[in-house]
Design a protein around this motif. Sequence first.
Motif, PDB file in Angstrom:
ATOM      1  N   ASP A 267       0.806  -1.220   0.000  1.00 62.77           N
ATOM      2  CA  ASP A 267       0.000   0.000   0.000  1.00 62.77           C
ATOM      3  C   ASP A 267       0.842   1.275   0.000  1.00 62.77           C
ATOM      4  N   LEU A 268       1.762   1.394   0.954  1.00 62.15           N
ATOM      5  CA  LEU A 268       2.605   2.588   1.044  1.00 62.15           C
ATOM      6  C   LEU A 268       3.428   2.757  -0.224  1.00 62.15           C
ATOM      7  N   TYR A 269       4.094   1.713  -0.640  1.00 59.59           N
ATOM      8  CA  TYR A 269       4.951   1.778  -1.822  1.00 59.59           C
ATOM      9  C   TYR A 269       4.147   2.193  -3.053  1.00 59.59           C
ATOM     10  N   GLU A 270       3.038   1.527  -3.308  1.00 59.15           N
ATOM     11  CA  GLU A 270       2.239   1.835  -4.496  1.00 59.15           C
ATOM     12  C   GLU A 270       1.681   3.254  -4.447  1.00 59.15           C
ATOM     13  N   ALA A 271       1.242   3.684  -3.265  1.00 58.02           N
ATOM     14  CA  ALA A 271       0.729   5.051  -3.126  1.00 58.02           C
ATOM     15  C   ALA A 271       1.822   6.073  -3.420  1.00 58.02           C
ATOM     16  N   MET A 272       3.024   5.821  -2.915  1.00 61.35           N
ATOM     17  CA  MET A 272       4.098   6.791  -3.106  1.00 61.35           C
ATOM     18  C   MET A 272       4.648   6.771  -4.531  1.00 61.35           C
ATOM     19  N   VAL A 273       4.584   5.656  -5.216  1.00 58.06           N
ATOM     20  CA  VAL A 273       4.934   5.638  -6.642  1.00 58.06           C
ATOM     21  C   VAL A 273       3.934   6.506  -7.398  1.00 58.06           C
ATOM     22  N   GLN A 274       2.647   6.398  -7.045  1.00 61.09           N
ATOM     23  CA  GLN A 274       1.631   7.256  -7.662  1.00 61.09           C
ATOM     24  C   GLN A 274       1.918   8.723  -7.364  1.00 61.09           C
ATOM     25  N   VAL A 275       2.284   9.033  -6.135  1.00 59.19           N
ATOM     26  CA  VAL A 275       2.629  10.408  -5.763  1.00 59.19           C
ATOM     27  C   VAL A 275       3.817  10.886  -6.590  1.00 59.19           C
ATOM     28  N   ALA A 276       4.823  10.038  -6.754  1.00 55.12           N
ATOM     29  CA  ALA A 276       6.008  10.405  -7.541  1.00 55.12           C
ATOM     30  C   ALA A 276       5.632  10.717  -8.980  1.00 55.12           C
ATOM     31  N   GLU A 277       4.692   9.962  -9.526  1.00 57.59           N
ATOM     32  CA  GLU A 277       4.316  10.116 -10.933  1.00 57.59           C
ATOM     33  C   GLU A 277       3.314  11.237 -11.172  1.00 57.59           C
ATOM     34  N   THR A 278       2.406  11.472 -10.205  1.00 55.93           N
ATOM     35  CA  THR A 278       1.300  12.408 -10.440  1.00 55.93           C
ATOM     36  C   THR A 278       1.249  13.586  -9.465  1.00 55.93           C
ATOM     37  N   GLY A 279       1.978  13.475  -8.340  1.00 52.84           N
ATOM     38  CA  GLY A 279       1.905  14.503  -7.303  1.00 52.84           C
ATOM     39  C   GLY A 279       0.723  14.322  -6.369  1.00 52.84           C
ATOM     40  N   LYS A 280      -0.116  13.325  -6.658  1.00 50.02           N
ATOM     41  CA  LYS A 280      -1.328  13.082  -5.856  1.00 50.02           C
ATOM     42  C   LYS A 280      -1.358  11.641  -5.367  1.00 50.02           C
ATOM     43  N   GLY A 281      -1.853  11.463  -4.147  1.00 47.48           N
ATOM     44  CA  GLY A 281      -2.014  10.136  -3.585  1.00 47.48           C
ATOM     45  C   GLY A 281      -3.377   9.559  -3.901  1.00 47.48           C
ATOM     46  N   PRO A 282      -3.558   8.270  -3.647  1.00 49.03           N
ATOM     47  CA  PRO A 282      -4.845   7.632  -3.903  1.00 49.03           C
ATOM     48  C   PRO A 282      -5.928   8.176  -2.964  1.00 49.03           C
ATOM     49  N   GLN A 283      -7.144   8.268  -3.488  1.00 52.82           N
ATOM     50  CA  GLN A 283      -8.257   8.740  -2.661  1.00 52.82           C
ATOM     51  C   GLN A 283      -8.630   7.730  -1.582  1.00 52.82           C
ATOM     52  N   ASP A 284      -8.540   6.455  -1.912  1.00 49.81           N
ATOM     53  CA  ASP A 284      -8.888   5.406  -0.955  1.00 49.81           C
ATOM     54  C   ASP A 284      -7.625   4.922  -0.256  1.00 49.81           C
ATOM     55  N   GLN A 285      -7.597   5.102   1.059  1.00 48.95           N
ATOM     56  CA  GLN A 285      -6.446   4.714   1.862  1.00 48.95           C
ATOM     57  C   GLN A 285      -6.929   3.981   3.104  1.00 48.95           C
ATOM     58  N   ILE A 286      -6.206   2.950   3.476  1.00 44.41           N
ATOM     59  CA  ILE A 286      -6.519   2.189   4.678  1.00 44.41           C
ATOM     60  C   ILE A 286      -5.542   2.631   5.758  1.00 44.41           C
ATOM     61  N   PRO A 287      -6.041   3.097   6.906  1.00 46.54           N
ATOM     62  CA  PRO A 287      -5.137   3.596   7.940  1.00 46.54           C
ATOM     63  C   PRO A 287      -4.188   2.524   8.464  1.00 46.54           C
ATOM     64  N   SER A 288      -3.056   2.987   8.938  1.00 50.32           N
ATOM     65  CA  SER A 288      -2.118   2.114   9.618  1.00 50.32           C
ATOM     66  C   SER A 288      -2.735   1.702  10.949  1.00 50.32           C
ATOM     67  N   MET A 289      -2.162   0.707  11.577  1.00 50.10           N
ATOM     68  CA  MET A 289      -2.570   0.281  12.908  1.00 50.10           C
ATOM     69  C   MET A 289      -1.310  -0.093  13.654  1.00 50.10           C
ATOM     70  N   GLY A 290      -1.255   0.252  14.928  1.00 47.68           N
ATOM     71  CA  GLY A 290      -0.086  -0.103  15.703  1.00 47.68           C
ATOM     72  C   GLY A 290      -0.249   0.257  17.159  1.00 47.68           C
ATOM     73  N   CYS A 291       0.848   0.201  17.888  1.00 50.53           N
ATOM     74  CA  CYS A 291       0.863   0.591  19.292  1.00 50.53           C
ATOM     75  C   CYS A 291       0.799   2.109  19.383  1.00 50.53           C
ATOM     76  N   SER A 292       0.105   2.603  20.378  1.00 49.50           N
ATOM     77  CA  SER A 292       0.018   4.049  20.547  1.00 49.50           C
ATOM     78  C   SER A 292       1.389   4.632  20.848  1.00 49.50           C
ATOM     79  N   ILE A 293       1.583   5.888  20.445  1.00 50.56           N
ATOM     80  CA  ILE A 293       2.804   6.609  20.829  1.00 50.56           C
ATOM     81  C   ILE A 293       2.841   6.654  22.357  1.00 50.56           C
ATOM     82  N   LYS A 294       4.006   6.411  22.926  1.00 49.36           N
ATOM     83  CA  LYS A 294       4.152   6.408  24.389  1.00 49.36           C
ATOM     84  C   LYS A 294       4.544   7.821  24.831  1.00 49.36           C
ATOM     85  N   TRP A 295       3.506   8.601  25.167  1.00 48.00           N
ATOM     86  CA  TRP A 295       3.683  10.010  25.520  1.00 48.00           C
ATOM     87  C   TRP A 295       4.228  10.147  26.930  1.00 48.00           C
TER      88      TRP A 295
END
Length: 185
Positions: free
Chosen positions: A153-181
């Motif tokens: 997902d990240l790689y393909e989106a950023m290749v699109q950004v490199a080619e067009t300057g725009k990212g995909p409209q449909d994006q699936i959020p990342s998931m992970g551990c919360s930042i430890k504030w």
Amino acid sequence: MAAVPPVCEFGWPAVDATLPGTDGKQHRIFDQAGPNGLVVAFICNHCPYVKAVIRRIVRDANDLKAHGIGFVAINANDAETYPEDSFDNMAAFAREHDFTFPYLHDADQTVARAYDAVCTPDFFGFNADLKLQYRGRLDASRKEEGAGDLRRDLYEAMVQVAETGKGPQDQIPSMGCSIKWKDAA
């Protein structure tokens, strides 16, 4: 409990800062940008979500160079509460996984707050004008590494950004551990 960042706020401007890197040098975030954009990734050493995909993060960062996309990783976790995320352990983690990009320490957490980082990993993909075009997941892996043929997902989106300057409209959020504030932050 897993944390999930908000959807991409297209056009949001990247925030610059200078932070210490695990290579012993100071690095300016904007200096890491390639001619076609920049990925700013908030990661850490101890998170099982990061550990599951760290090889893929390094692979995608390396592969994006050919498309003129730079990459920088930042650890903002409170190392007093989570000693595995200390600066020394960051340096060991970067060496162990052959990082070819700067791994920066945001000890006072001001950069993570400026980006409104939520979890590790949290990816911000910017175009050549350093305007946000992607805020999504690396791939469908979670706490366990997914199959080798997962959509990048990240790689393909950023290749699109490199080619067009725009990212995909449909994006699936990342998931992970919360930042430890930090409590005092």
